[in-house]
Design an enzyme around this catalytic site. Structure first.
Site, PDB file in Angstrom:
ATOM      1  N   ALA A   1       0.928  -1.334  -0.035  1.00  0.00           N
ATOM      2  CA  ALA A   1      -0.009  -0.030   0.000  1.00  0.00           C
ATOM      3  C   ALA A   1       0.968   1.161  -0.094  1.00  0.00           C
ATOM      4  O   ALA A   1       1.883   1.399   0.918  1.00  0.00           O
ATOM      5  CB  ALA A   1      -0.858   0.022   1.210  1.00  0.00           C
TER       6      ALA A   1
ATOM      7  N   HIS B   1      -7.933  -3.531  -8.351  1.00  0.00           N
ATOM      8  CA  HIS B   1      -6.930  -2.795  -7.372  1.00  0.00           C
ATOM      9  C   HIS B   1      -7.591  -3.407  -5.956  1.00  0.00           C
ATOM     10  O   HIS B   1      -7.002  -3.721  -4.974  1.00  0.00           O
ATOM     11  CB  HIS B   1      -6.868  -1.517  -7.136  1.00  0.00           C
TER      12      HIS B   1
ATOM     13  N   GLU C   1      -9.929  -6.128   3.749  1.00  0.00           N
ATOM     14  CA  GLU C   1     -10.557  -6.047   2.444  1.00  0.00           C
ATOM     15  C   GLU C   1     -11.679  -7.346   1.935  1.00  0.00           C
ATOM     16  O   GLU C   1     -12.256  -7.210   1.222  1.00  0.00           O
ATOM     17  CB  GLU C   1      -9.350  -6.266   1.308  1.00  0.00           C
TER      18      GLU C   1
ATOM     19  N   ARG D   1     -14.814   2.354  -2.994  1.00  0.00           N
ATOM     20  CA  ARG D   1     -14.370   2.922  -1.772  1.00  0.00           C
ATOM     21  C   ARG D   1     -13.384   4.339  -2.118  1.00  0.00           C
ATOM     22  O   ARG D   1     -12.946   4.638  -3.175  1.00  0.00           O
ATOM     23  CB  ARG D   1     -13.106   1.687  -1.551  1.00  0.00           C
TER      24      ARG D   1
HETATM   25  C1  SIN Z   1      -2.924   4.653  -3.809  1.00  0.00           C
HETATM   26  O1  SIN Z   1      -1.858   4.888  -3.445  1.00  0.00           O
HETATM   27  O2  SIN Z   1      -3.277   5.078  -4.976  1.00  0.00           O
HETATM   28  C2  SIN Z   1      -3.546   3.586  -3.144  1.00  0.00           C
HETATM   29  C3  SIN Z   1      -4.359   4.103  -2.113  1.00  0.00           C
HETATM   30  C4  SIN Z   1      -5.706   3.323  -1.979  1.00  0.00           C
HETATM   31  O3  SIN Z   1      -5.840   2.401  -2.719  1.00  0.00           O
HETATM   32  O4  SIN Z   1      -6.348   3.687  -0.895  1.00  0.00           O
END
Ligand code: SIN
Length: 555
Positions: free
Chosen positions: A45, A351, A375, A386
């Protein structure tokens, strides 16, 4: 039985570790994880954790942004609970030793980034490696905790429930099924072991690997969703698969995300000719909600025939970019892309799974003593889409709530006998040589399933594509069932079986929802239909093994 603990935690990301650390104050905890303990989505993340910490921010604004993103399907009470809990959960992480960036402020308060859909800067981050910073600290804490035992390279095959034991003649049937543990494959010795526990926590993350292109690590194979479904738990809203707009597009780059925080720092999406296009799609332009941005990129790529679009941050100071995004800078450089000078080629990729195992406010599933956190759960926070950086937050909040709930019940659970569970309902491992068996079946079906899901159940869907996908997936599942007995039990086989089941469940939910809302976009039903679809889609399996689809208004 082989192992007995108070709590069995399946998965070693932020959800599992946060729960384990709290639960270890009251009982013994086993953490079972199918690869190395650090190998979780949390570890990858980048963006951070959304929470109300800035003087110009308010709980009300974070709540409203989350509701707007969720497009009518968030459960407002859940949103409020999670948002209000945020600052305390961040404080706990800091107390455990997680170091967040303080950068721009002089008083040591966190530097707050911005991402799509947020009306204020509220993303707490550790450069662009937030998940890794959190994961490392939580693992170190868990490893030094005498009440926690971590089992790496252990893959859960199925849950042990009372109804399961009724079939095996061990117990009599109770009304609501109760989870008693799990059958677990030790991937090194290739033996199946039984883990018995008073509470089982599914913290297995998402299922991005069901799609050809994904930002997720290889472990994201929907195991928790599949085993919960097989045990009879209810799952909800699986049609809402979030496609991150910007994953690195390069022939040899695998699963590499370009964080939304880069757009938060001013990056713009442009096409091959340098034309910025988000202004044609949404007033919030590059910081519109993810579903909007991903669909805009998909549309542009289809219109121009290009393989990718580009993310341009070259107008920002090079020193700032290297400091703020060291991971993205270094990684892109290995592919010959200098983000301080070159626009970054990007495409959308699967994602995040917004739906999951249906849970209540304590993280309890519809099976007693079975919880789902992170998740793999559907708490009602995300609705149809989300809001960025709300996921690590949700995992911490529900780990906290579940730990309190479990602590309150543990003494009562301990008074109940834990059954001595035989291993008879899992087929024995064969010792046959993998090279002698049809291993190609796994690789082939894995490939076609992921391509099929990408093409037919991706960012833009139609009734026909969904129906075709259902037929093909049914065929793949039949092939897996037929050939499974001839293939040695392995993590590849189990993951394929789980992914194929999850694919079928995603398609079932998507076929139910005859409208377009949030992440579910169907060209045959372009309008949002609040009169009929302001509710969750739910799937479960009944005792006679049928896939049942119901919508939440009927239960
Ligand atoms: C990102 O860093 O773009 C992902 C963050 C997320 O999916 O909450």
């Amino acid at each position: 039985m082989d192992h007995q603990f108070d709590y069995l935690v399946i998965g070693s990301g932020i959800a599992g570790l946060s729960f384990a650390l709290k639960a270890a104050r009251t009982g013994s905890v086993a953490i079972v994880t199918k690869k190395d303990k650090i190998e979780s989505s949390t570890n990858y993340a980048q963006g951070g954790i959304a929470s109300v910490l800035a003087p110009d921010d308010s709980f009300q604004l974070h709540i409203q942004d989350t509701l707007n993103s969720g497009d009518g399907l968030c459960h407002p009470d859940v949103v409020e609970r999670v948002v209000l809990s945020g600052p305390d959960r961040i404080k706990e992480l800091i107390e455990l030793g997680v170091v967040f960036n303080t950068g721009r402020s002089q008083d040591g308060s966190p530097d707050l980034g911005r991402e799509g859909g947020h009306s204020r800067n509220r993303i707490v981050h550790a450069q662009d490696l937030t998940g890794r910073a959190v994961e490392k600290v939580l693992i170190a804490q868990a490893e030094s905790n005498p009440n926690i035992t971590i089992f790496e390279n252990h893959l859960v095959l199925d849950l042990i429930t009372e109804h399961h034991q009724v079939k095996a003649g061990v117990l009599t049937m109770s009304q609501q099924d109760v989870c008693r543990g799990a059958y677990v494959l030790d991937c090194e010795s290739r033996e199946v072991r039984t883990f018995v526990a008073h509470a089982v926590l599914l913290c297995t993350g998402g299922a991005g690997k069901v799609y050809l292109y994904t930002s997720n690590p290889d472990v994201a194979t929907g195991d928790g969703l599949a085993i919960a479904y097989r045990a009879g738990a209810r799952l909800a809203n699986l049609e809402f698969v979030q496609f991150h707009p910007t994953c690195l597009y390069h022939p040899t780059a695998k699963n590499f995300l370009i964080s939304e925080a880069v757009r938060g720092e001013g990056a713009r999406l442009i096409d091959r000719r340098g034309r910025a296009f988000m202004e044609f799609y949404h007033p919030l332009k590059d910081l519109a909600f993810r579903d909007v941005v991903a669909r805009a990129i998909d549309t542009e790529m289809k219109k121009t025939g290009d393989d990718c679009v580009f993310l341009d941050i070259t107008h920002r100071d090079a020193g700032f970019l290297k400091e703020r995004f060291p991971n993205i800078y270094e990684k892109c450089l290995t592919f010959g892309i200098d983000i301080t000078r070159d626009p970054i080629p990007v495409v959308p990729a699967a994602h995040y799974m917004c739906g999951g195992i249906l849970t209540d406010k304590y993280g309890q599933s519809t099976i007693q003593n079975l919880y789902a956190i992170g998740e793999c759960a559907c708490t009602g926070l995300h609705g149809a889409n989300r809001l960025a950086s709300n996921s690590l937050l949700e995992a911490m909040v529900y780990a906290h709530e579940a730990s309190i709930h479990c602590a309150a019940h543990l003494e009562e659970w301990r008074r109940r006998d834990l059954p001595d569970i035989p291993c008879e309902s899992v087929r024995p491992c064969t010792n046959s040589d993998p090279l002698q068996s049809e291993m190609i079946l796994i690789a082939h079906n894995w490939d076609i399933m992921r391509r099929l899901m990408w093409n037919y159940v991706g960012i833009v869907r139609t009734d026909k594509r969904l129906a075709l996908a259902r037929t093909h997936i049914a065929q793949i599942r039949m092939e897996i069932r037929e050939h499974m007995p001839n293939i040695p039990l392995s993590s590849d086989l189990i993951e394929l079986q789980n992914l194929a089941l999850v694919a079928e469940l995603i398609i079932s939910c998507a076929m139910q929802r005859k409208e377009s809302r949030g992440l579910h976009y169907n060209l045959d039903h372009l309008q949002k239909d609040d009169a009929h679809w302001l509710r969750d889609t739910i799937v479960y399996r009944n005792q006679s093994d049928e896939l049942l689809c119901v919508d939440s208004s009927s239960i």
